[in-house]
Design a protein around this motif. Structure first.
Motif, short mmCIF file in Angstrom:
data_model
loop_
_atom_site.label_atom_id
_atom_site.label_comp_id
_atom_site.label_asym_id
_atom_site.label_seq_id
_atom_site.Cartn_x
_atom_site.Cartn_y
_atom_site.Cartn_z
N UNK A 50 -10.24 12.02 -2.16
CA UNK A 50 -9.15 11.56 -1.70
C UNK A 50 -8.79 12.22 -0.54
N UNK A 51 -8.64 11.42 0.52
CA UNK A 51 -8.50 12.07 1.97
C UNK A 51 -7.04 11.50 2.36
N UNK A 52 -6.56 12.42 3.27
CA UNK A 52 -5.34 11.79 4.19
C UNK A 52 -5.85 10.85 5.38
N UNK A 53 -5.19 10.18 5.78
CA UNK A 53 -5.56 9.36 7.00
C UNK A 53 -4.41 9.10 7.93
N UNK A 54 -4.62 9.12 9.12
CA UNK A 54 -3.51 8.70 10.12
C UNK A 54 -3.48 7.10 9.95
N UNK A 55 -2.86 6.52 11.03
CA UNK A 55 -2.51 5.11 10.82
C UNK A 55 -3.56 4.28 10.52
N UNK A 56 -3.49 3.21 9.62
CA UNK A 56 -4.85 2.37 9.50
C UNK A 56 -4.45 0.99 9.80
N UNK A 57 -3.41 0.80 10.52
CA UNK A 57 -2.91 -0.30 11.29
C UNK A 57 -2.57 -1.49 10.21
N UNK A 58 -1.99 -1.07 9.03
CA UNK A 58 -1.60 -2.10 8.05
C UNK A 58 -0.07 -1.68 7.56
N UNK A 59 0.61 -1.53 8.67
CA UNK A 59 2.05 -0.76 8.37
C UNK A 59 3.04 -1.68 7.77
N UNK A 60 2.78 -3.10 7.93
CA UNK A 60 3.66 -4.09 7.31
C UNK A 60 3.52 -4.06 5.86
N UNK A 61 2.14 -3.74 5.62
CA UNK A 61 1.71 -3.65 4.02
C UNK A 61 2.01 -2.45 3.16
N UNK A 62 2.46 -1.35 3.80
CA UNK A 62 2.53 -0.08 3.36
C UNK A 62 3.31 0.02 2.27
N UNK A 63 2.95 1.17 1.53
CA UNK A 63 1.72 2.07 1.88
C UNK A 63 0.48 1.61 1.27
N UNK A 64 -0.38 1.85 2.08
CA UNK A 64 -1.83 1.25 1.83
C UNK A 64 -2.80 2.51 1.84
N UNK A 65 -4.00 2.24 1.04
CA UNK A 65 -5.11 3.11 1.23
C UNK A 65 -6.20 2.20 1.04
N UNK A 66 -7.57 2.71 1.43
CA UNK A 66 -8.70 1.93 1.31
C UNK A 66 -9.64 2.74 0.53
N UNK A 67 -10.30 1.98 -0.34
CA UNK A 67 -11.46 2.76 -0.87
C UNK A 67 -12.87 2.35 -0.58
N UNK A 68 -13.74 3.33 -0.27
CA UNK A 68 -14.99 3.11 0.24
C UNK A 68 -16.16 3.73 -0.97
N UNK A 69 -17.08 2.98 -0.94
CA UNK A 69 -17.83 2.40 0.11
C UNK A 69 -17.48 0.73 -0.28
N UNK A 70 -16.62 0.28 -1.19
CA UNK A 70 -16.44 -0.98 -1.34
C UNK A 70 -15.42 -1.68 -0.31
N UNK A 71 -14.81 -0.71 0.60
CA UNK A 71 -13.87 -1.30 1.63
C UNK A 71 -12.77 -2.15 0.96
#
Length: 102
Positions: A50-71
């Protein structure tokens, strides 16, 4: 080193007053996920990270996360949503459709 699942939580804070994940309790929910994954014995090499990330460019949908490898992109509101993602997606390999972003 690869992981079974790698989660990136947007923790961006826009100082100009625009909407951002930080304004939607993102850090507390990130911390809950990180602590819970560790508590369940799911963290470590070859497991879940589980990692912190900077802006993922989905501000209007926030909060957001992305799970890989599935994307797979998620939005969430509270610890119950995070727990559902952990139990369903991370443990049972069944993504949570109701929380997914297009």
């Amino acid at each position: 080193m690869s992981f079974q699942h790698h989660l990136f939580f947007c923790l961006n804070d826009r100082s100009n007053g625009e909407d951002c994940c930080d304004r939607h309790n993102a850090f507390a929910l990130f911390k809950y996920a990180k602590d819970r994954v560790k508590e369940l014995g799911l963290s470590g090499p070859g497991k879940i990270r589980v990692n912190k990330a900077g802006c993922l460019d989905r501000c209007a949908d926030g909060p957001v996360m992305v799970v890989y490898p599935e994307g797979i992109w998620y939005t969430f509101i509270d610890t119950e949503d995070i727990e559902e993602i952990i139990q369903s997606h991370l443990i049972q390999n069944r993504p949570v459709e109701r929380l997914q972003l297009a």
